[in-house]
Design a protein around this motif. Structure first.
Motif, PDB file in Angstrom:
ATOM      1  N   PHE A 132       0.818  -1.209   0.000  1.00 30.76           N
ATOM      2  CA  PHE A 132       0.000   0.000   0.000  1.00 30.76           C
ATOM      3  C   PHE A 132       0.859   1.269   0.000  1.00 30.76           C
ATOM      4  O   PHE A 132       0.548   2.243  -0.690  1.00 30.76           O
ATOM      5  N   GLU A 133       1.946   1.260   0.747  1.00 33.82           N
ATOM      6  CA  GLU A 133       2.788   2.452   0.849  1.00 33.82           C
ATOM      7  C   GLU A 133       3.511   2.760  -0.461  1.00 33.82           C
ATOM      8  O   GLU A 133       3.800   3.924  -0.764  1.00 33.82           O
ATOM      9  N   THR A 134       3.831   1.753  -1.225  1.00 35.02           N
ATOM     10  CA  THR A 134       4.580   1.967  -2.467  1.00 35.02           C
ATOM     11  C   THR A 134       3.698   1.953  -3.708  1.00 35.02           C
ATOM     12  O   THR A 134       4.164   2.287  -4.801  1.00 35.02           O
ATOM     13  N   MET A 135       2.446   1.550  -3.538  1.00 32.60           N
ATOM     14  CA  MET A 135       1.506   1.539  -4.661  1.00 32.60           C
ATOM     15  C   MET A 135       1.174   2.975  -5.062  1.00 32.60           C
ATOM     16  O   MET A 135       1.067   3.864  -4.218  1.00 32.60           O
ATOM     17  N   ALA A 136       0.989   3.207  -6.360  1.00 34.49           N
ATOM     18  CA  ALA A 136       0.750   4.559  -6.862  1.00 34.49           C
ATOM     19  C   ALA A 136      -0.586   5.107  -6.381  1.00 34.49           C
ATOM     20  O   ALA A 136      -1.581   4.372  -6.268  1.00 34.49           O
ATOM     21  N   TRP A 137      -0.606   6.386  -6.090  1.00 39.97           N
ATOM     22  CA  TRP A 137      -1.834   7.109  -5.756  1.00 39.97           C
ATOM     23  C   TRP A 137      -2.804   7.020  -6.944  1.00 39.97           C
ATOM     24  O   TRP A 137      -2.371   7.051  -8.087  1.00 39.97           O
ATOM     25  N   MET A 139      -4.744   4.489  -5.405  1.00 43.96           N
ATOM     26  CA  MET A 139      -4.968   3.197  -4.763  1.00 43.96           C
ATOM     27  C   MET A 139      -3.918   2.921  -3.691  1.00 43.96           C
ATOM     28  O   MET A 139      -4.116   2.074  -2.827  1.00 43.96           O
ATOM     29  N   GLY A 140      -2.813   3.615  -3.751  1.00 40.16           N
ATOM     30  CA  GLY A 140      -1.778   3.518  -2.740  1.00 40.16           C
ATOM     31  C   GLY A 140      -1.377   4.899  -2.274  1.00 40.16           C
ATOM     32  O   GLY A 140      -2.016   5.900  -2.607  1.00 40.16           O
ATOM     33  N   GLU A 141      -0.291   4.957  -1.533  1.00 40.21           N
ATOM     34  CA  GLU A 141       0.143   6.221  -0.940  1.00 40.21           C
ATOM     35  C   GLU A 141       1.290   6.884  -1.688  1.00 40.21           C
ATOM     36  O   GLU A 141       1.683   8.005  -1.369  1.00 40.21           O
ATOM     37  N   ALA A 142       1.865   6.215  -2.679  1.00 38.40           N
ATOM     38  CA  ALA A 142       3.010   6.772  -3.384  1.00 38.40           C
ATOM     39  C   ALA A 142       2.552   7.826  -4.392  1.00 38.40           C
ATOM     40  O   ALA A 142       1.763   7.544  -5.298  1.00 38.40           O
ATOM     41  N   THR A 143       3.028   9.031  -4.213  1.00 38.07           N
ATOM     42  CA  THR A 143       2.653  10.124  -5.095  1.00 38.07           C
ATOM     43  C   THR A 143       3.871  10.616  -5.864  1.00 38.07           C
ATOM     44  O   THR A 143       5.012  10.376  -5.481  1.00 38.07           O
ATOM     45  N   LYS A 144       3.595  11.307  -6.941  1.00 36.03           N
ATOM     46  CA  LYS A 144       4.673  11.918  -7.716  1.00 36.03           C
ATOM     47  C   LYS A 144       4.458  13.425  -7.731  1.00 36.03           C
ATOM     48  O   LYS A 144       3.337  13.908  -7.532  1.00 36.03           O
ATOM     49  N   PRO A 145       5.534  14.185  -7.964  1.00 35.37           N
ATOM     50  CA  PRO A 145       5.389  15.638  -7.979  1.00 35.37           C
ATOM     51  C   PRO A 145       4.371  16.080  -9.026  1.00 35.37           C
ATOM     52  O   PRO A 145       4.326  15.538 -10.134  1.00 35.37           O
ATOM     53  N   TYR A 146       3.562  17.053  -8.662  1.00 36.13           N
ATOM     54  CA  TYR A 146       2.564  17.576  -9.592  1.00 36.13           C
ATOM     55  C   TYR A 146       3.259  18.391 -10.675  1.00 36.13           C
ATOM     56  O   TYR A 146       4.210  19.140 -10.414  1.00 36.13           O
ATOM     57  N   ASN A 147       2.795  18.242 -11.885  1.00 35.03           N
ATOM     58  CA  ASN A 147       3.377  18.946 -13.018  1.00 35.03           C
ATOM     59  C   ASN A 147       2.685  20.303 -13.180  1.00 35.03           C
ATOM     60  O   ASN A 147       1.680  20.425 -13.880  1.00 35.03           O
ATOM     61  N   ARG A 182      -7.205  16.785 -11.488  1.00 37.29           N
ATOM     62  CA  ARG A 182      -7.114  15.748 -12.520  1.00 37.29           C
ATOM     63  C   ARG A 182      -6.491  14.462 -11.974  1.00 37.29           C
ATOM     64  O   ARG A 182      -5.692  13.808 -12.630  1.00 37.29           O
ATOM     65  N   GLY A 183      -6.873  14.130 -10.757  1.00 33.54           N
ATOM     66  CA  GLY A 183      -6.453  12.880 -10.145  1.00 33.54           C
ATOM     67  C   GLY A 183      -5.108  12.912  -9.464  1.00 33.54           C
ATOM     68  O   GLY A 183      -4.717  11.928  -8.819  1.00 33.54           O
TER      69      GLY A 183
END
Length: 472
Positions: A132-137, A139-147, A182-183
């Motif tokens: 869950f911690e490493t799954m992509a946002w 569905m998970g908690e791992a996020t990437k910087p917003y563009n 946008r998600g």
């Protein structure tokens, strides 16, 4: 002399009537509820939110003097082993709250102690995925910087966060702010001592979650907003067919226009009605059904927690057993959205208190908002229909007196007076809990707070600032 005696008698009679009118016969109940508020907020603060007693005293309990004009009781006992809290007053009245797995803290009646623990409900919720911690946002908690579109846009959205956290009054206490565009998480900020795992009370934001669960049932043809509430009214009449309350529909309850006698309005919220089930150990179900009809259903708007609880009872009636009922919120909604940090409290009799008592994180509420911004669809699955969203965000006819700002357990903005859906809407919970949704911008804004006193945080002012930042 006789006239003087008559005047004196009239004077004393009028003063006696005045004194009688000012005497509050509900004061003992108010004092008991004050204790219960402190017990529940302290218990959940410690064992559901995992906050320190210092944080709770500084923030959660600031609500008590701000709301009731009395200080929190100093007669506090914390039972770490049982995960319970006892709050007493000088008259010897004690209210206790006890943590239970899967539901948070349950408040007990004044005549109960922690020996009843094994009789209280628990819910075994599914565990989050191992990754869950490493799954992509999301569905998970791992996020990437917003563009961001530009550095100017980035600075503009940061200024919005500054505005939300640096309010001009101490009574507005922002805990967290999450903006999803946008998600993707565009902005995420937390106050000191709070993080993305901190579960706090949603208060009436839970009402919008209940409406979603009912929408799932309506979409599946298991319920209808035009059906009469499926509850057993109290007191029971000789023949149920003669009970005028049978004319109240599920839709009336969702739109806060049941027509039932008001118990949470007119300065009675913390003296009677749902206050006794929230804070004093009474049954939320028994209180909800024990009101008389005083107006034609659907004609008068009155914000009542018990209307939401009546809808909750109708939801419960669709299940064959209590286990399925208890697991339904998680299985039908939370698990599907990745809301693994959300629990809904019950009273000690196992009935969900979906009018207020849900504990969750800002991220989980952002996921919930995204479902609505996505027109009810989640990774290809239509969890709720666009038709249900339109119903929920269409002004209740009885809300005309308020300017058409309320739908079915949702608050509306710029609602069409011809009863068209609103183009922006929000949950609204006490102490500043908002999930603002602006579908045309694919935008979700979550603001969590522990406001107190006059409060008054304006979610639409926040939304306007976010929209302005998007245009930079």
């Amino acid at each position: 002399m006789k006239r003087r005696h008559t005047l004196l008698a009239t004077f004393f009679a009028l003063n006696a009537l005045s004194a009688h009118a000012e005497y509050d016969v509900f004061q003992p109940q108010r004092e008991m509820i004050h204790l219960g508020v402190q017990a529940v907020l302290t218990c959940n603060g410690l064992f559901t939110s995992n906050r320190t007693i210092e944080q709770i005293n500084a923030q959660e309990l600031q609500y008590i003097p701000g709301k009731f004009d009395v200080p929190p009781s100093q007669l506090v006992t914390i039972d770490q082993e049982n995960r319970g809290v006892s709050i007493s007053n000088n008259a010897g009245v004690t209210i206790r709250a006890l943590y239970r797995k899967g539901i948070g803290c349950v408040v007990l009646r004044p005549d109960q102690d922690f020996s009843v623990a094994n009789s209280l409900p628990q819910i075994k919720l599914p565990t989050p995925p191992a990754n869950f911690e490493t799954m992509a946002w999301p569905m998970g908690e791992a996020t990437k910087p917003y563009n961001f579109a530009s550095e100017k846009q980035k600075k503009a959205i940061e200024k919005v966060a500054d505005w939300a956290f640096e309010t001009p009054t101490e009574e507005q206490d922002t805990l967290s702010l999450v903006v999803v565009h946008r998600g993707e998480i565009m902005l995420e900020r937390y106050a000191e001592g709070v993080n993305r795992y901190t579960k706090t009370r949603t208060w009436s934001t839970a009402k919008s979650v209940l409406a979603t669960l009912i929408g799932i049932k309506v979409d599946n043809k298991e319920m209808s907003v035009d059906d009469a509430l499926n509850v057993n009214w109290s007191p029971k009449l000789a023949t149920s067919e003669s009970d005028p309350r049978r004319s109240i529909t599920l839709g009336d309850a969702l739109q806060m226009s049941s027509g039932l006698y008001p118990v949470d309005s007119f300065n009675m919220e913390y003296a009677n009605g749902s206050g006794l089930s929230y804070w004093a150990g009474e049954s939320s179900a028994e209180g909800a059904v024990n009101r008389g009809l005083v107006r034609k259903p659907g004609t008068f708007w009155d914000y009542e927690n018990y209307d939401t609880l009546l809808a909750t009872m109708s939801l419960k009636s669709t299940f064959d057993n209590v286990e399925d009922y208890h697991l339904f919120p998680s299985q039908a909604l939370f698990k599907k959205l990745g809301m693994h940090n959300t629990v809904v409290s019950t009273d000690q009799y196992g009935d969900f208190i979906f009018s207020s008592q849900m504990y969750t994180t800002a991220r989980d509420l952002a996921r919930f908002g995204m479902l609505y911004a996505n027109e009810g669809k989640w990774f290809g699955e239509q969890i709720i229909s666009p038709e249900w969203i339109a119903y929920s965000t269409t002004p209740a006819p009885a809300s005309a007196i308020r300017g058409f700002d309320y739908g079915a357990q949702w608050w509306l903005r710029k609602a069409d007076k011809n009863n068209g859906p609103a183009n922006a809407y929000t949950t609204r919970g006490n102490r500043g809990q908002y999930v603002v949704i602006i579908p045309e911008k694919d935008l979700v804004i979550v603001r969590r707070g522990l406001d107190y006193g006059k409060q008054g945080f304006n979610p639409w002012a926040l939304a306007d600032r976010v929209l302005q930042a998007l245009d930079e």
